[in-house]
Scaffold this motif. Structure first.
Motif, PDB file in Angstrom:
ATOM      1  N   ALA A 102     -15.760   4.832 -13.009  1.00  8.26           N
ATOM      2  CA  ALA A 102     -14.645   4.927 -13.428  1.00  8.26           C
ATOM      3  C   ALA A 102     -13.494   5.102 -12.735  1.00  8.26           C
ATOM      4  O   ALA A 102     -12.455   4.696 -12.489  1.00  8.26           O
ATOM      5  CB  ALA A 102     -14.474   5.349 -14.979  1.00  8.26           C
ATOM      6  N   GLY A 103     -13.847   6.379 -12.163  1.00  8.68           N
ATOM      7  CA  GLY A 103     -13.142   7.219 -11.127  1.00  8.68           C
ATOM      8  C   GLY A 103     -12.971   6.219  -9.801  1.00  8.68           C
ATOM      9  O   GLY A 103     -12.021   6.198  -9.004  1.00  8.68           O
ATOM     10  N   THR A 104     -14.191   5.636  -9.371  1.00 16.00           N
ATOM     11  CA  THR A 104     -14.132   4.823  -8.297  1.00 16.00           C
ATOM     12  C   THR A 104     -13.044   3.548  -8.383  1.00 16.00           C
ATOM     13  O   THR A 104     -12.468   3.332  -7.471  1.00 16.00           O
ATOM     14  CB  THR A 104     -15.532   4.375  -8.031  1.00 16.00           C
ATOM     15  N   ALA A 105     -13.139   2.986  -9.594  1.00 18.16           N
ATOM     16  CA  ALA A 105     -12.353   1.835  -9.910  1.00 18.16           C
ATOM     17  C   ALA A 105     -11.020   2.129  -9.801  1.00 18.16           C
ATOM     18  O   ALA A 105     -10.055   1.467  -9.353  1.00 18.16           O
ATOM     19  CB  ALA A 105     -12.910   1.235 -11.268  1.00 18.16           C
ATOM     20  N   ASP A 106     -10.546   3.508 -10.380  1.00 18.96           N
ATOM     21  CA  ASP A 106      -9.310   3.904 -10.268  1.00 18.96           C
ATOM     22  C   ASP A 106      -8.542   4.012  -8.698  1.00 18.96           C
ATOM     23  O   ASP A 106      -7.692   3.723  -8.511  1.00 18.96           O
ATOM     24  CB  ASP A 106      -9.027   5.153 -10.969  1.00 18.96           C
ATOM     25  N   SER A 107      -9.561   4.485  -8.080  1.00 18.14           N
ATOM     26  CA  SER A 107      -9.264   4.832  -6.698  1.00 18.14           C
ATOM     27  C   SER A 107      -9.123   3.455  -5.920  1.00 18.14           C
ATOM     28  O   SER A 107      -8.082   3.421  -4.748  1.00 18.14           O
ATOM     29  CB  SER A 107     -10.354   5.591  -5.825  1.00 18.14           C
ATOM     30  N   VAL A 108      -9.507   2.459  -6.254  1.00 12.00           N
ATOM     31  CA  VAL A 108      -9.652   1.102  -5.563  1.00 12.00           C
ATOM     32  C   VAL A 108      -8.114   0.740  -5.792  1.00 12.00           C
ATOM     33  O   VAL A 108      -7.614   0.292  -4.947  1.00 12.00           O
ATOM     34  CB  VAL A 108     -10.685   0.171  -5.991  1.00 12.00           C
ATOM     35  N   HIS A 109      -7.621   0.885  -6.827  1.00 13.77           N
ATOM     36  CA  HIS A 109      -6.289   0.357  -7.245  1.00 13.77           C
ATOM     37  C   HIS A 109      -5.338   1.408  -6.859  1.00 13.77           C
ATOM     38  O   HIS A 109      -4.061   0.719  -7.115  1.00 13.77           O
ATOM     39  CB  HIS A 109      -6.511  -0.071  -9.049  1.00 13.77           C
ATOM     40  N   GLN A 110      -5.488   2.311  -6.385  1.00 10.62           N
ATOM     41  CA  GLN A 110      -4.457   3.067  -5.963  1.00 10.62           C
ATOM     42  C   GLN A 110      -3.803   2.649  -4.502  1.00 10.62           C
ATOM     43  O   GLN A 110      -4.909   2.229  -3.633  1.00 10.62           O
ATOM     44  CB  GLN A 110      -4.898   4.711  -5.860  1.00 10.62           C
ATOM     45  N   LYS A 111      -2.719   2.993  -4.125  1.00  8.73           N
ATOM     46  CA  LYS A 111      -2.174   2.621  -2.831  1.00  8.73           C
ATOM     47  C   LYS A 111      -2.762   3.548  -1.917  1.00  8.73           C
ATOM     48  O   LYS A 111      -2.474   4.725  -2.057  1.00  8.73           O
ATOM     49  CB  LYS A 111      -0.796   2.553  -3.235  1.00  8.73           C
ATOM     50  N   ASN A 112      -3.141   3.065  -0.721  1.00  7.94           N
ATOM     51  CA  ASN A 112      -3.553   3.837   0.384  1.00  7.94           C
ATOM     52  C   ASN A 112      -2.614   3.700   1.718  1.00  7.94           C
ATOM     53  O   ASN A 112      -2.811   2.659   2.270  1.00  7.94           O
ATOM     54  CB  ASN A 112      -5.207   3.686   0.817  1.00  7.94           C
ATOM     55  N   ASP A 113      -1.862   4.588   1.874  1.00 13.67           N
ATOM     56  CA  ASP A 113      -0.815   4.381   2.891  1.00 13.67           C
ATOM     57  C   ASP A 113      -1.351   4.136   4.296  1.00 13.67           C
ATOM     58  O   ASP A 113      -0.799   3.372   5.110  1.00 13.67           O
ATOM     59  CB  ASP A 113       0.442   5.428   2.902  1.00 13.67           C
ATOM     60  N   PRO A 114      -2.204   5.013   4.807  1.00 14.59           N
ATOM     61  CA  PRO A 114      -2.723   4.834   6.027  1.00 14.59           C
ATOM     62  C   PRO A 114      -3.435   3.398   6.195  1.00 14.59           C
ATOM     63  O   PRO A 114      -3.243   2.734   7.172  1.00 14.59           O
ATOM     64  CB  PRO A 114      -3.674   5.805   6.410  1.00 14.59           C
ATOM     65  N   LEU A 115      -4.323   2.919   5.128  1.00 16.07           N
ATOM     66  CA  LEU A 115      -5.103   1.635   5.337  1.00 16.07           C
ATOM     67  C   LEU A 115      -3.757   0.559   5.262  1.00 16.07           C
ATOM     68  O   LEU A 115      -4.111  -0.496   5.954  1.00 16.07           O
ATOM     69  CB  LEU A 115      -5.697   1.635   4.257  1.00 16.07           C
ATOM     70  N   LEU A 116      -2.748   0.873   4.377  1.00 17.32           N
ATOM     71  CA  LEU A 116      -1.695  -0.134   4.479  1.00 17.32           C
ATOM     72  C   LEU A 116      -1.087  -0.396   5.949  1.00 17.32           C
ATOM     73  O   LEU A 116      -0.665  -1.526   6.260  1.00 17.32           O
ATOM     74  CB  LEU A 116      -0.745   0.013   3.218  1.00 17.32           C
TER      75      LEU A 116
END
Length: 174
Positions: free
Chosen positions: A40-54
């Motif tokens: 469940a924690g991994t699923a939340d991190s996938v949906h969060q915005k990651n600025d360096p990757l963006l």
């Protein structure tokens, strides 16, 4: 008759049996695995915005082409280049054959059916005048292909085989 008796015994006291089954305590669900909270924690991190990757994604530029369109464009270039290699039609059949549009020119190295028949019949009637070299030059053909055409295709060659016996009926020439 036996089915009727069996149905009577089967339906005896059916309401009591149904109520007893409904009133039973429901089975409990199996306990969750301890690792499921991590998922469940991994699923939340996938949906969060990651600025360096963006930022890295914004630097990527993709240029795409359709392979079918590229092939069509290449074939257009080939046909445009071969348009200069056409020759005027030498001979055509009279009338509108099978509703086909009358051709005015053909590519070099190719023959229409009418031209092929004309060349073959000319060679068959006058082989000394219409040599393979002359036919190849006249219709812009390859000499090897012309020789093969004249060797393997013989139109209008009628052979009358005489009957084995004199009593057989035979078509009379008029």
């Amino acid at each position: 008759m036996g089915a009727r008796v069996a149905r009577m015994f089967r339906n005896v006291n059916i309401e009591n049996r149904v109520h007893r089954e409904i009133s039973k305590e429901k089975p409990r669900a199996a306990p969750r695995h301890a690792g499921s909270t991590e998922a469940a924690g991994t699923a939340d991190s996938v949906h969060q915005k990651n600025d360096p990757l963006l930022a890295l994604l914004k630097t990527v530029y993709v240029e795409s082409t359709d392979p079918a369109a590229a092939a069509a464009e290449a074939s257009k270039e080939v046909t445009v280049g071969k348009e200069a290699e056409r020759r005027p039609l030498r001979y055509s059949m009279p009338g509108d054959l099978y509703g086909v549009v009358e051709l005015t020119d053909v590519p070099k190295g190719k023959l229409t059916i009418a031209e092929a028949l004309k060349a073959l019949s000319s060679y068959q009637r006058q082989p000394q005048t219409w040599t393979p070299e002359k036919i190849a030059q006249e219709y812009c053909l390859d000499l090897k292909d012309t020789k093969a055409l004249l060797q393997f295709f013989m139109p209008f060659q009628v052979q009358i085989i005489p009957p084995k016996t004199d009593s057989a009926k035979q078509i009379k020439a008029s």
